[in-house]
Scaffold this motif. Structure first.
Motif, PDB file in Angstrom:
ATOM      1  N   ALA A  69      -6.674   9.480  -1.376  1.00  0.00           N
ATOM      2  CA  ALA A  69      -6.641   7.977  -0.851  1.00  0.00           C
ATOM      3  C   ALA A  69      -6.532   8.029   0.705  1.00  0.00           C
ATOM      4  O   ALA A  69      -5.889   9.020   1.234  1.00  0.00           O
ATOM      5  CB  ALA A  69      -5.329   7.354  -1.424  1.00  0.00           C
ATOM      6  N   LEU A  70      -7.110   6.897   1.537  1.00  0.00           N
ATOM      7  CA  LEU A  70      -7.011   7.065   2.771  1.00  0.00           C
ATOM      8  C   LEU A  70      -7.367   5.833   3.537  1.00  0.00           C
ATOM      9  O   LEU A  70      -7.975   4.951   2.815  1.00  0.00           O
ATOM     10  CB  LEU A  70      -8.061   8.052   3.627  1.00  0.00           C
ATOM     11  CG  LEU A  70      -9.364   7.929   3.496  1.00  0.00           C
ATOM     12  CD1 LEU A  70      -9.910   7.662   5.004  1.00  0.00           C
ATOM     13  CD2 LEU A  70     -10.047   8.805   3.079  1.00  0.00           C
ATOM     14  N   TYR A  71      -6.598   5.681   4.531  1.00  0.00           N
ATOM     15  CA  TYR A  71      -7.081   4.154   5.369  1.00  0.00           C
ATOM     16  C   TYR A  71      -7.201   4.706   6.871  1.00  0.00           C
ATOM     17  O   TYR A  71      -6.747   5.455   7.335  1.00  0.00           O
ATOM     18  CB  TYR A  71      -6.177   3.122   4.996  1.00  0.00           C
ATOM     19  CG  TYR A  71      -4.790   3.391   5.412  1.00  0.00           C
ATOM     20  CD1 TYR A  71      -4.509   3.001   6.860  1.00  0.00           C
ATOM     21  CD2 TYR A  71      -3.974   3.962   4.751  1.00  0.00           C
ATOM     22  CE1 TYR A  71      -3.052   3.349   7.431  1.00  0.00           C
ATOM     23  CE2 TYR A  71      -2.661   4.013   5.054  1.00  0.00           C
ATOM     24  CZ  TYR A  71      -2.171   3.907   6.520  1.00  0.00           C
ATOM     25  OH  TYR A  71      -0.574   4.095   6.836  1.00  0.00           O
ATOM     26  N   ASN A  72      -7.930   3.602   7.425  1.00  0.00           N
ATOM     27  CA  ASN A  72      -8.304   3.873   8.857  1.00  0.00           C
ATOM     28  C   ASN A  72      -6.788   3.569   9.716  1.00  0.00           C
ATOM     29  O   ASN A  72      -6.189   2.510   9.493  1.00  0.00           O
ATOM     30  CB  ASN A  72      -9.230   2.946   9.490  1.00  0.00           C
ATOM     31  CG  ASN A  72      -9.823   3.169  10.754  1.00  0.00           C
ATOM     32  OD1 ASN A  72      -8.936   3.696  11.682  1.00  0.00           O
ATOM     33  ND2 ASN A  72     -11.060   2.811  11.013  1.00  0.00           N
ATOM     34  N   LYS A  76      -6.409  -2.414  14.089  1.00  0.00           N
ATOM     35  CA  LYS A  76      -7.324  -3.450  14.272  1.00  0.00           C
ATOM     36  C   LYS A  76      -8.854  -3.200  13.494  1.00  0.00           C
ATOM     37  O   LYS A  76      -9.369  -4.042  12.801  1.00  0.00           O
ATOM     38  CB  LYS A  76      -7.990  -3.280  15.752  1.00  0.00           C
ATOM     39  CG  LYS A  76      -8.942  -4.509  16.196  1.00  0.00           C
ATOM     40  CD  LYS A  76      -9.283  -4.450  17.774  1.00  0.00           C
ATOM     41  CE  LYS A  76     -10.225  -5.440  18.096  1.00  0.00           C
ATOM     42  NZ  LYS A  76     -11.479  -5.284  17.689  1.00  0.00           N
ATOM     43  N   LYS A  77      -9.204  -1.979  13.431  1.00  0.00           N
ATOM     44  CA  LYS A  77     -10.251  -1.884  12.550  1.00  0.00           C
ATOM     45  C   LYS A  77      -9.953  -1.814  11.161  1.00  0.00           C
ATOM     46  O   LYS A  77     -10.905  -2.258  10.391  1.00  0.00           O
ATOM     47  CB  LYS A  77     -10.943  -0.311  13.125  1.00  0.00           C
ATOM     48  CG  LYS A  77     -11.342   0.061  14.191  1.00  0.00           C
ATOM     49  CD  LYS A  77     -12.019   1.277  14.396  1.00  0.00           C
ATOM     50  CE  LYS A  77     -12.630   1.414  16.117  1.00  0.00           C
ATOM     51  NZ  LYS A  77     -13.178   2.760  16.141  1.00  0.00           N
ATOM     52  N   ARG A  78      -8.810  -1.531  10.769  1.00  0.00           N
ATOM     53  CA  ARG A  78      -8.499  -1.493   9.300  1.00  0.00           C
ATOM     54  C   ARG A  78      -8.243  -3.109   8.952  1.00  0.00           C
ATOM     55  O   ARG A  78      -8.919  -3.281   7.770  1.00  0.00           O
ATOM     56  CB  ARG A  78      -7.129  -0.772   9.280  1.00  0.00           C
ATOM     57  CG  ARG A  78      -6.703  -0.908   7.549  1.00  0.00           C
ATOM     58  CD  ARG A  78      -5.586  -0.122   7.592  1.00  0.00           C
ATOM     59  NE  ARG A  78      -4.323  -0.736   8.141  1.00  0.00           N
ATOM     60  CZ  ARG A  78      -3.419  -0.255   8.825  1.00  0.00           C
ATOM     61  NH1 ARG A  78      -3.800   1.169   9.684  1.00  0.00           N
ATOM     62  NH2 ARG A  78      -2.267  -0.687   9.618  1.00  0.00           N
ATOM     63  N   THR A  82     -12.176  -4.776   4.453  1.00  0.00           N
ATOM     64  CA  THR A  82     -11.501  -5.246   3.236  1.00  0.00           C
ATOM     65  C   THR A  82     -11.012  -4.101   2.297  1.00  0.00           C
ATOM     66  O   THR A  82     -10.056  -4.570   1.389  1.00  0.00           O
ATOM     67  CB  THR A  82     -12.480  -6.099   2.442  1.00  0.00           C
ATOM     68  OG1 THR A  82     -13.658  -5.243   2.330  1.00  0.00           O
ATOM     69  CG2 THR A  82     -12.903  -7.374   3.121  1.00  0.00           C
ATOM     70  N   SER A  83     -11.462  -2.778   2.753  1.00  0.00           N
ATOM     71  CA  SER A  83     -10.819  -1.752   1.588  1.00  0.00           C
ATOM     72  C   SER A  83     -10.169  -0.527   2.589  1.00  0.00           C
ATOM     73  O   SER A  83     -10.439   0.563   2.122  1.00  0.00           O
ATOM     74  CB  SER A  83     -12.046  -1.380   0.965  1.00  0.00           C
ATOM     75  OG  SER A  83     -12.399  -2.311   0.225  1.00  0.00           O
ATOM     76  N   SER A 130     -15.961  -7.372   2.222  1.00  0.00           N
ATOM     77  CA  SER A 130     -16.355  -6.920   0.587  1.00  0.00           C
ATOM     78  C   SER A 130     -17.617  -7.497   0.160  1.00  0.00           C
ATOM     79  O   SER A 130     -17.961  -8.727   0.246  1.00  0.00           O
ATOM     80  CB  SER A 130     -14.995  -7.667  -0.148  1.00  0.00           C
ATOM     81  OG  SER A 130     -15.077  -7.046  -1.533  1.00  0.00           O
ATOM     82  N   LYS A 131     -18.477  -6.554  -0.401  1.00  0.00           N
ATOM     83  CA  LYS A 131     -19.336  -6.937  -1.113  1.00  0.00           C
ATOM     84  C   LYS A 131     -19.630  -6.690  -2.586  1.00  0.00           C
ATOM     85  O   LYS A 131     -20.669  -5.836  -2.972  1.00  0.00           O
ATOM     86  CB  LYS A 131     -20.865  -6.242  -0.201  1.00  0.00           C
ATOM     87  CG  LYS A 131     -20.785  -6.974   1.179  1.00  0.00           C
ATOM     88  CD  LYS A 131     -21.653  -6.263   2.171  1.00  0.00           C
ATOM     89  CE  LYS A 131     -21.182  -4.726   2.494  1.00  0.00           C
ATOM     90  NZ  LYS A 131     -19.852  -4.658   3.242  1.00  0.00           N
TER      91      LYS A 131
END
Length: 183
Positions: A69-72, A76-78, A82-83, A130-131
């Protein structure tokens, strides 16, 4: 008919492989996309059946060795994503190193989502948002193949059926292809 309509994932592998453009992708009442063959153009080469993930008897299924699991970490970019902005990190790395990114554009064309090719950091924003809806692959597999043959590192982000369709279409593995299945 290539595969039964109810089994089609709308991956576009058959559409991309057909040498005579005899495959037509149609939408049913529920928005599901499936292929049909224009018999006037078809030369019965059966390439469509050869690449259909629903017809491949021994589809190479690979179980993940690990899950992360990771996030930016750039807030700001995060927050623009949407994910968690993880895909942006991958696209940025690939493009900074001379590669090409493929993903679903957040820009409508003809009231549909579609895939695009990017090679500039500034274009990553096209893939944000989100798409989780059906997306039209159209001719993008042909573009991926061209980049792979030109020895570009390619990152392709899509649903599992789109990734499977791409890999089936390519007919062989490429060491310069990185895929990410989103669920």
């Amino acid at each position: 008919m290539i595969c039964k309509k109810e089994r089609s994932t709308g991956c576009f592998a058959c559409y991309n492989i057909c040498p005579k453009n005899a495959i037509v992708m149609s939408k049913d009442l529920y928005g599901n996309v499936y292929p049909s063959i224009d018999k006037n153009k078809c030369i019965s080469c059966n390439m469509c059946r050869k690449v259909c993930p629903q017809l491949i008897e021994k589809l190479d299924l690979v179980k993940p060795l690990d899950a992360y699991a990771l996030y930016n970490s750039n807030e700001k970019k995060r927050l623009e994503s949407t994910s968690g902005g993880a895909a942006s990190l991958f696209y940025e790395y690939i493009i900074k190193n001379g590669g090409i990114g493929y993903g679903v554009s957040n820009l409508f064309q003809k009231d549909e989502f579609h895939f695009e090719r990017i090679d500039k950091i500034g274009d990553i924003s096209k893939f944000k948002g989100s798409k989780y809806v059906h997306c039209y692959v159209n001719d993008i597999f042909k573009s991926v193949l061209k980049d792979l043959k030109n020895e570009k590192v390619v990152l392709f982000v899509g649903t599992p059926c789109q990734v499977s369709g791409l890999k089936s279409f390519l007919l062989k593995p490429y060491n310069n292809l990185i895929t990410i299945d989103i669920i």
